[in-house]
Design a protein around this motif. Structure first.
Motif, short mmCIF file in Angstrom:
data_model
loop_
_atom_site.label_atom_id
_atom_site.label_comp_id
_atom_site.label_asym_id
_atom_site.label_seq_id
_atom_site.Cartn_x
_atom_site.Cartn_y
_atom_site.Cartn_z
N GLU A 1 0.83 -1.19 0.00
CA GLU A 1 0.00 0.00 0.00
C GLU A 1 0.87 1.25 0.00
N ARG A 2 0.49 2.20 -0.84
CA ARG A 2 1.26 3.44 -0.92
C ARG A 2 1.10 4.25 0.36
N ARG A 3 2.22 4.76 0.86
CA ARG A 3 2.17 5.50 2.12
C ARG A 3 1.52 6.86 1.90
N ALA A 4 1.12 7.48 3.00
CA ALA A 4 0.47 8.78 2.93
C ALA A 4 1.47 9.85 2.50
N ARG A 5 0.96 10.85 1.80
CA ARG A 5 1.81 11.96 1.39
C ARG A 5 2.23 12.79 2.61
N PHE A 6 3.43 13.33 2.53
CA PHE A 6 3.88 14.30 3.53
C PHE A 6 3.41 15.70 3.14
N VAL A 7 3.44 16.00 1.84
CA VAL A 7 2.94 17.26 1.29
C VAL A 7 2.01 16.92 0.14
N GLY A 8 0.81 17.49 0.14
CA GLY A 8 -0.16 17.22 -0.90
C GLY A 8 0.19 17.92 -2.20
N LYS A 9 -0.50 17.56 -3.28
CA LYS A 9 -0.27 18.20 -4.57
C LYS A 9 -0.60 19.68 -4.53
N ASN A 10 -1.54 20.07 -3.68
CA ASN A 10 -1.90 21.48 -3.56
C ASN A 10 -1.02 22.24 -2.57
N GLY A 11 -0.02 21.57 -2.01
CA GLY A 11 0.91 22.24 -1.09
C GLY A 11 0.56 22.11 0.37
N ALA A 12 -0.58 21.53 0.69
CA ALA A 12 -0.98 21.39 2.10
C ALA A 12 -0.15 20.29 2.76
N CYS A 13 0.32 20.56 3.96
CA CYS A 13 1.11 19.59 4.71
C CYS A 13 0.19 18.59 5.39
N ASN A 14 0.41 17.33 5.16
CA ASN A 14 -0.44 16.27 5.69
C ASN A 14 0.07 15.81 7.05
N VAL A 15 0.01 16.73 8.01
CA VAL A 15 0.50 16.46 9.37
C VAL A 15 -0.58 16.86 10.36
#
Length: 342
Positions: free
Chosen positions: A2-16
């Motif tokens: 399974e692909r891990r979660a993004r650290f930074v989204g394509k729109n620039g939002a930080c996934n934290v």
């Protein structure tokens, strides 16, 4: 896998997500920034309640002043019996605030004082020094609230990330040969005519690593060196540019080939563009990221800038288009070793 979660989204939002913060009081020490960071519905609610609560508070104060001075009793008696002896006896009575008959009229006077609407029906007299003091205090409080809330609204409408909405990155990155070397490339552009001054761009690889001592770093950030003829990371973003990184022995991508590229589920390349907005002078930042399955091997971006009628024209409909080009199906390490043998 399974692909891990993004650290930074394509729109620039930080996934934290920040959890279990024990020192919540630190946010109250910087109230202005906290208000600016709130969502618009919450900001508008606080904006409305701050004025409404102060109007009600000072309306209660004006009502108490009128009640303590006896203004409410005299005004009621004058309203009930305007022509008898009682009215004549109370005609010389001077209230603290004229025309205060109830809490409603005190509330209306509070609004008139704070927002200087004033219709002339109610006013403070010289009879009560306490009323004059409350008038001064309410005006100062009203000015402070206006400064904070209007400043907060202005900052929210002019936040730097709004300008970043018109800074765009290609949906995919590519790896292909440039000057005989494997390069990681992406395209960046600015949709507005107003420029980003002193624009700089940098890239990082974020992946899970383990040290020799067994320490696991889930989000290890490694800088990627970029090639720029000007020197440094500064770019002149007047038209879309192709930013590239030469995959050499110092690159985190040195041992990646097209066969194992999509097996690096923990690989994520973050791109950060920073600069000063020409029209406002505010620093802005745009971000995006590329996972392993968003990197195309053996492809190159098609040209989108052409000269027409004495000026350069940019066709943004082809901004993310790529074309296949001959590219070795080996790692950069193997490519350099083959060249050294030859």
């Amino acid at each position: 896998r399974e692909r891990r979660a993004r650290f930074v989204g394509k729109n620039g939002a930080c996934n934290v997500a920040h959890k279990n913060i024990r020192e919540q009081g630190r946010f109250l020490q910087d109230v202005f920034t906290t208000l600016v960071d709130l969502k618009w519905p919450h900001t508008l609610l606080i904006f409305t309640m701050s004025f409404l609560c102060t109007w009600l508070l000072f309306g209660m104060v004006w009502w108490l002043i009128a009640f303590a001075h006896g203004d409410l009793d005299h005004s009621t008696r004058l309203q009930r019996d305007p022509g008898d002896g009682v009215a004549g006896a109370t005609a010389t009575f001077v209230p603290c605030v004229t025309s205060i008959h109830s809490f409603t009229s005190a509330f209306l006077f509070s609004i008139e004082v704070q927002v200087t609407i004033g219709f002339g029906g109610r006013m403070v007299t010289e009879e009560c020094p306490a009323a004059i003091l409350v008038l001064i205090v309410q005006n100062i409080v009203g000015l402070v609230i206006n400064a904070i809330m209007l400043g907060c609204i202005f900052m929210k409408t002019s936040q730097a990330h709004r300008r970043a909405e018109t800074l765009i990155f290609s949906k995919h990155a590519v790896i292909a040969l440039r000057e005989g070397k494997l390069c990681f490339m992406l395209r960046v552009g600015d949709l507005r005519k107003s420029m980003i001054i002193s624009a700089t761009i940098r890239m990082q690889v974020v992946k899970k690593t383990a040290s020799l001592e067994g320490e696991v770093v889930p989000l290890n950030q490694i800088d990627i060196q970029m090639e720029n003829p000007v020197g440094g990371n500064s770019i002149f973003l007047v038209s879309p540019l192709i930013i590239y990184h030469v995959i050499d022995k110092n690159s985190p991508l040195y041992d990646i080939s097209p066969m194992n590229l999509h097996h690096h589920e923990d690989l994520e390349i973050i791109v950060i563009l920073e600069g000063v907005v020409e029209t406002t002078g505010i620093t802005t930042q745009a971000r995006t990221s590329y996972l392993a399955d968003e990197i195309l091997w053996g492809q190159r971006f098609v040209p989108i800038v052409a000269e027409e009628d004495g000026r350069y024209s940019v066709d943004y409909s082809k901004f993310g288009n790529t074309v296949k080009v001959p590219t070795p199906s080996c790692t950069a390490r193997q490519l350099e070793e083959d060249k050294s043998i030859m």
